[in-house]
Motif scaffolding. Structure first.
Motif, PDB file in Angstrom:
ATOM      1  N   GLN A 131       3.926   1.362  -5.180  1.00  0.00           N
ATOM      2  CA  GLN A 131       2.485   1.278  -5.309  1.00  0.00           C
ATOM      3  C   GLN A 131       1.660   2.307  -5.800  1.00  0.00           C
ATOM      4  OE1 GLN A 131       1.221  -1.036  -1.445  1.00  0.00           O
ATOM      5  NE2 GLN A 131       3.057   0.457  -0.737  1.00  0.00           N
ATOM      6  N   GLU A 262      -3.280  -0.375 -10.012  1.00  0.00           N
ATOM      7  CA  GLU A 262      -3.681  -0.778  -8.353  1.00  0.00           C
ATOM      8  C   GLU A 262      -4.158  -2.163  -8.464  1.00  0.00           C
ATOM      9  OE1 GLU A 262      -7.141   1.879  -8.803  1.00  0.00           O
ATOM     10  OE2 GLU A 262      -5.167   1.811  -9.629  1.00  0.00           O
ATOM     11  N   PRO A 263      -4.060  -2.951  -7.333  1.00  0.00           N
ATOM     12  CA  PRO A 263      -4.691  -4.329  -7.223  1.00  0.00           C
ATOM     13  C   PRO A 263      -5.996  -4.406  -7.495  1.00  0.00           C
ATOM     14  CG  PRO A 263      -3.190  -4.036  -5.211  1.00  0.00           C
ATOM     15  CD  PRO A 263      -3.275  -2.605  -5.989  1.00  0.00           C
ATOM     16  N   LYS A 264      -6.190  -5.389  -8.230  1.00  0.00           N
ATOM     17  CA  LYS A 264      -7.881  -5.480  -8.761  1.00  0.00           C
ATOM     18  C   LYS A 264      -8.858  -5.462  -7.745  1.00  0.00           C
ATOM     19  CE  LYS A 264     -10.933  -8.628 -11.417  1.00  0.00           C
ATOM     20  NZ  LYS A 264     -10.684 -10.099 -11.928  1.00  0.00           N
ATOM     21  N   THR A 265      -8.558  -6.006  -6.534  1.00  0.00           N
ATOM     22  CA  THR A 265      -9.484  -6.107  -5.476  1.00  0.00           C
ATOM     23  C   THR A 265      -9.430  -4.702  -4.999  1.00  0.00           C
ATOM     24  OG1 THR A 265      -8.923  -8.529  -4.941  1.00  0.00           O
ATOM     25  CG2 THR A 265      -9.888  -7.237  -3.103  1.00  0.00           C
ATOM     26  N   SER A 293      -3.972  -5.270 -11.169  1.00  0.00           N
ATOM     27  CA  SER A 293      -2.622  -6.050 -10.773  1.00  0.00           C
ATOM     28  C   SER A 293      -2.918  -7.256  -9.683  1.00  0.00           C
ATOM     29  CB  SER A 293      -1.702  -5.202  -9.975  1.00  0.00           C
ATOM     30  OG  SER A 293      -1.496  -4.181 -10.863  1.00  0.00           O
ATOM     31  N   ASP A 295      -3.001  -9.562  -6.137  1.00  0.00           N
ATOM     32  CA  ASP A 295      -3.240  -9.087  -4.845  1.00  0.00           C
ATOM     33  C   ASP A 295      -2.069  -9.588  -4.199  1.00  0.00           C
ATOM     34  OD1 ASP A 295      -5.486  -7.864  -5.397  1.00  0.00           O
ATOM     35  OD2 ASP A 295      -6.848  -9.719  -5.012  1.00  0.00           O
ATOM     36  N   TYR A 308       3.371  -7.739 -12.753  1.00  0.00           N
ATOM     37  CA  TYR A 308       2.346  -7.122 -11.823  1.00  0.00           C
ATOM     38  C   TYR A 308       1.444  -6.144 -12.569  1.00  0.00           C
ATOM     39  CZ  TYR A 308       0.835  -5.128  -7.580  1.00  0.00           C
ATOM     40  OH  TYR A 308       0.040  -4.539  -6.597  1.00  0.00           O
TER      41      TYR A 308
END
Length: 325
Positions: A131, A262-265, A293, A295, A308
């Motif tokens: 992560q 990192e995740p978009k959200t 990326s 979620d 991802y």
């Protein structure tokens, strides 16, 4: 200038700073004789001995808590967590202790801790070892956040971080450790809070960090063949954040994409585009875009994990969409 890997740049920075300041200590899991899980502390134990370079038990909360105590006692600790994901284990010590201790005591205490954190997707390490948690700490006043994308920045930012009397989270993408780049032979420092324009352009601004800086640069080369001139901005630190450089680029191009692993959200793109919306909305010629990326937990499979991470194709397609406005 000498061409070295980011791994060597980081080792050199620590070696130089340990020679400069006898109060600096390095510790973490397997960082002494073994030289670290990613060989990031090779040679330090042999040169400076086991009092200043030492192993710890597998307990991240203790590593960070001890770093705080050592800093308050007058030392300059540079601990390593074997994977950046393990901030979850030490979250209270990082979020509530490192970042707040100075301010809880009226500014009378200094907390010169530089916490090194390997991040990013690499080789099927799975959802707990791949992560990029840096954006979590943009919500943590009192902490500085550095993310180098080249050997030059890795060395210059790390030396600055170590000498700073505030806590710095130093995020290193594992896929960049073997990347080579030119580094000055003379001593140098890169200030925290100063972004770098990696590529000048006039049509679209891409703001990216770590490995995604290189993804963006590769996409920019392809787009240049179609007559689209892309500017790539590397913030280098998320806290402090160089709003002036970011907003200046956005006002010049009128189009912006923020790209991160990192995740978009809730990723760094959310905060940066929020700033752009507040301070440069009417300079935009098209809606801003975020590429992050999905979620979902990162796949263990080395083939699936590639879906991802943001890709050049995603960036190219998004740039073309913005150029239609």
């Amino acid at each position: 200038m000498t061409k070295i890997t980011m791994r060597q740049a980081i080792i050199d920075a620590m070696q130089e700073e340990m020679a400069h300041d006898e109060s600096m200590v390095v510790f973490g899991e397997d960082v002494a004789k073994f030289g670290g899980a990613f060989s990031m502390t090779k040679g330090l134990y042999e040169e400076f001995g086991g009092v200043r370079v030492f192993d710890t038990p597998i307990t991240e909360s203790t590593i960070v808590g001890a770093a705080l105590g050592l800093a308050l006692s007058g030392l300059r600790p540079v601990p390593e967590l074997q994977f950046g994901d393990f901030v979850g284990v030490a979250f209270d010590e990082i979020y509530n202790k490192l970042g707040k201790w100075k301010w809880m005591h009226g500014g009378t205490m200094q907390v010169p801790v530089t916490l090194r954190l390997p991040i990013g997707i690499a080789g099927g390490a799975g959802p707990e070892h791949s992560q990029s948690p840096q954006a979590l700490f943009m919500h943590a006043p009192g902490l500085y956040i550095a993310i180098p994308s080249t050997p030059y920045e890795a060395k210059g930012l790390l030396k600055t971080a170590i000498r700073d009397n505030n806590p710095v989270l130093f995020f290193e993408h594992k896929m960049l450790y073997d990347m080579k780049g030119e580094v000055p032979d003379e001593e140098y420092f890169i200030p925290l809070g100063k972004a770098d324009i990696k590529r000048e352009g006039t049509d679209v601004t891409i703001i990216a960090t770590a490995l995604q800086v290189h993804t963006a640069l590769n996409a920019a080369k392809e787009l240049e063949k179609e007559g689209i001139d892309v500017e790539v901005v590397d913030p280098r630190t998320l806290a402090p954040l160089d709003k002036e450089t970011i907003l200046g680029s956005v006002r010049k191009t009128g189009r912006v994409i923020v790209v991160h692993e990192e995740p978009k959200t809730g990723g760094m793109g959310a905060e940066i585009t929020g700033i752009i919306g507040e301070e440069a909305l009417f300079d935009l010629q098209a809606p801003f875009r975020r590429i992050g990326s999905p979620d979902v937990p990162i796949a263990q499979n080395i083939h699936l994990e590639q879906f991802y991470r943001p890709s050049e194709e995603q960036i190219i397609e998004t740039v073309k969409e913005l150029m239609e406005y």
